[in-house]
Scaffold this active site. Structure first.
Site, mmCIF file in Angstrom:
data_model
loop_
_atom_site.group_PDB
_atom_site.id
_atom_site.type_symbol
_atom_site.label_atom_id
_atom_site.label_comp_id
_atom_site.label_asym_id
_atom_site.label_seq_id
_atom_site.Cartn_x
_atom_site.Cartn_y
_atom_site.Cartn_z
ATOM 1 N N ASP A 1 0.848 -1.189 0.000
ATOM 2 C CA ASP A 1 0.000 0.000 0.000
ATOM 3 C C ASP A 1 0.888 1.244 0.000
ATOM 4 O O ASP A 1 1.804 1.360 0.828
ATOM 5 C CB ASP A 1 -0.903 0.008 1.239
ATOM 6 C CG ASP A 1 -1.891 1.163 1.228
ATOM 7 O OD1 ASP A 1 -3.016 0.980 0.746
ATOM 8 O OD2 ASP A 1 -1.517 2.259 1.703
ATOM 9 N N ASP B 1 -1.867 8.897 -10.368
ATOM 10 C CA ASP B 1 -1.876 7.782 -11.326
ATOM 11 C C ASP B 1 -0.469 7.471 -11.804
ATOM 12 O O ASP B 1 -0.097 6.306 -11.992
ATOM 13 C CB ASP B 1 -2.761 8.127 -12.522
ATOM 14 C CG ASP B 1 -4.238 8.152 -12.171
ATOM 15 O OD1 ASP B 1 -4.590 7.655 -11.077
ATOM 16 O OD2 ASP B 1 -5.029 8.672 -12.981
ATOM 17 N N GLU C 1 -4.744 2.138 -4.211
ATOM 18 C CA GLU C 1 -3.277 2.201 -4.228
ATOM 19 C C GLU C 1 -2.640 0.930 -3.712
ATOM 20 O O GLU C 1 -1.451 0.917 -3.363
ATOM 21 C CB GLU C 1 -2.801 3.398 -3.408
ATOM 22 C CG GLU C 1 -3.025 3.297 -1.900
ATOM 23 C CD GLU C 1 -4.404 3.785 -1.461
ATOM 24 O OE1 GLU C 1 -4.542 4.107 -0.276
ATOM 25 O OE2 GLU C 1 -5.317 3.861 -2.305
ATOM 26 N N ASN D 1 -2.559 12.714 -3.861
ATOM 27 C CA ASN D 1 -3.641 13.142 -4.755
ATOM 28 C C ASN D 1 -4.107 14.554 -4.443
ATOM 29 O O ASN D 1 -4.357 15.354 -5.359
ATOM 30 C CB ASN D 1 -4.819 12.170 -4.652
ATOM 31 C CG ASN D 1 -4.636 10.938 -5.532
ATOM 32 O OD1 ASN D 1 -3.904 10.968 -6.516
ATOM 33 N ND2 ASN D 1 -5.283 9.847 -5.159
#
Length: 508
Positions: free
Chosen positions: A377, A394, A420, A385
């Site tokens: 993770d 991304d 993620e 973000n």
């Protein structure tokens, strides 16, 4: 009586002349128009000169008009043969060949009063001129009937080969030709009471009506009918016809191309056995009927369909083999299959494929082979973000996915678990060795930077490692790895924890 016959001759001639003119106007739209207009023009000349011969005041002009009938007859025969050649799918004969007999005929009848080769004797009859045929006449008759017989055979053969919807085109053509042909046979070979009366021009009225009706009713006489041979030749599939002994009887252009590709030195194939021409990959296939897919020596893929042709008594009369190159189709199918199991963003496997692989690997692990997974993770991904934007987020995921796929074995699997999170499946690797590899990936990730408009971005990840226990399920394995990951994040992130079967974790 004479007046009625003259009227019939004149009417038949005028109808044929009008039909010839109308048909000629369609010559740019169909190759059948010119020969058909020639037939009707010849019939018009035949009928009109017959009428003139009956109304001529003296024997001399009557004889002249009688001789003038035969160029029209020659035009009918030539046009009929030309029409049948085109309609049956053959190349039209050369005009020079068609004109040889009419030109010779004109020369013979023009000089007949001196040599009497065409008519031995002529005299006045009740209906014009009565003549005693000579050898030239019978040569002309024989030539005409041979040409018309050949044309009729071509039409019948084409009708048998034609697709069902176009067979009636040939039927109506033959129906229209029967009446004047029968009338001419009666006139030439039977001793009718009304000597000197030729029934043929009158019966061309029937021809004109039948062919006019076929045009008006949509019987497609304006198009060259399509034969099965033309259909098969147009197919991109390779079609091969073999006799009961496996020898080639016929191949279409696509089959010729295919056979040349699999056996460049094969040359002409008609008459050869299948085994002499086809690649060894294909020879055994013809023995059985049905459908099969075969890969060629160069990686191409072919779909083969083999159909045995049986006679009414059940005996085999041959085999039809249809082959299609499906190499590109198979490539696209494999590509679509691959896309169905891949994550659209990162290109690694998706959750569905992860579940399928874990289920399969769990059976192998049950036989004593270790199976470990690493659940990864990205740390503080929401903050990435929020600050840098989802496009940069991304980019981080794509970069990490590429880094992982570049660091695993061919038998390993990298999958996006969701958001993620990633899962790496390591068959044959115990938990401790999996943790060591995961820690190497962690250090590589931490040392890698991502350039953004707001500056250089460094990311880390946390991971939980678990090994499938005896009697455990894939869900148990994922749960253990998830618990280890959760503890690693609570312990400060950027670290690896190994889950123990007792649900305790070991720090790395």
């Amino acid at each position: 009586m004479r007046t009625a016959i003259v009227a019939l001759y004149a009417g038949a001639g005028l109808i044929a002349l009008v039909y010839a003119a109308l048909t000629y106007r369609r010559r740019s739209g169909t190759p059948l128009a010119l020969p058909l207009s020639l037939v009707m023009a010849g019939a018009a000349g035949w009928s009109l000169t017959s009428a003139c011969a009956l109304v001529a005041p003296t024997f001399g002009p009557a004889l002249g008009f009688h001789y003038a009938i035969f160029p029209g007859v020659a035009m009918v025969v030539a046009g009929f043969f030309w029409h049948t050649m085109v309609a049956s799918g053959h190349r039209p004969p050369r005009p020079a060949l068609i004109l040889i007999e009419p030109l010779l005929l004109v020369a013979v009848i023009a000089t007949d009063p001196w040599h009497h080769t065409f008519y031995r004797k002529v005299e006045a009859g009740s209906f014009g001129v009565v003549a005693q045929p000579g050898p030239g006449y019978w040569v002309h008759v024989l030539y005409g009937y041979v040409l018309m017989a050949v044309g009729t055979v071509l039409v019948i053969r084409a009708m048998r080969r034609a697709v069902r919807g176009q067979r009636r085109t040939y039927r109506w053509f033959l129906v229209g030709a029967i009446a004047p042909t029968a009338g001419n046979l009666v006139t030439v070979f039977l001793d009718v009471d009304m000597r000197g009366l030729d029934l043929t021009p009158v019966l061309f009225l029937v021809t004109g009506v039948v062919w006019w009706w076929s045009d008006r009713s949509g019987v497609t006489s304006e198009r060259v009918p399509v034969t099965y041979a033309q259909v098969i030749s147009a197919l991109s599939d390779a079609v091969m016809v073999l006799d009961p002994h496996g020898r080639f009887l016929d191949v279409n252009p696509a089959a010729t191309k295919l056979l040349a590709a699999v056996n460049p030195a094969g040359g002409a194939v008609i008459g050869k056995r299948w085994q002499e021409v086809a690649d060894p990959h294909f020879t055994a296939m013809v023995a059985d009927t049905g459908q099969t897919t075969i890969s060629g020596p160069s990686g191409e893929v072919y779909d083969f369909r083999v159909v045995k042709i049986e006679a009414a008594d059940g005996s085999s009369t041959g085999t039809v083999v249809v082959a299609r190159d499906i190499t590109e189709l198979e490539r696209l199918r494999a590509e679509l299959t691959e896309q169905a199991v891949r994550d659209g963003l990162t290109g690694v496997y998706n959750r569905r494929q992860l579940d399928a692989v874990l289920e399969a690997q769990a059976h192998a692990a049950a036989e004593g082979h270790p199976l470990s997974i690493v659940m990864i993770d990205v740390d503080h991904f929401k903050a990435v973000n929020d600050r840098y934007g989802h496009a940069i987020g991304d980019q981080v995921l794509v970069h990490l996915a590429r880094q992982l796929t570049g660091s695993v074995r061919e038998c390993d699997m990298v999958a996006r678990y969701g958001g993620e999170e990633f899962v790496v499946v390591l068959p044959g690797v115990p938990a401790q060795a999996a943790a060591e590899r995961a820690d190497l990936w962690r250090r590589q990730c931490a040392a890698t930077s991502v350039e953004t408009p707001l500056g250089t971005l460094h990311v880390t990840f946390s991971a939980g490692v678990a090994q499938l226990t005896a009697g455990g399920s894939p869900d148990d394995l994922l749960r253990l790895a998830d618990e280890a990951l959760y503890r690693a994040k609570r312990a400060g992130r950027n670290q690896i924890l190994v889950a123990e079967p007792t649900s305790t974790s070991q720090h790395w």
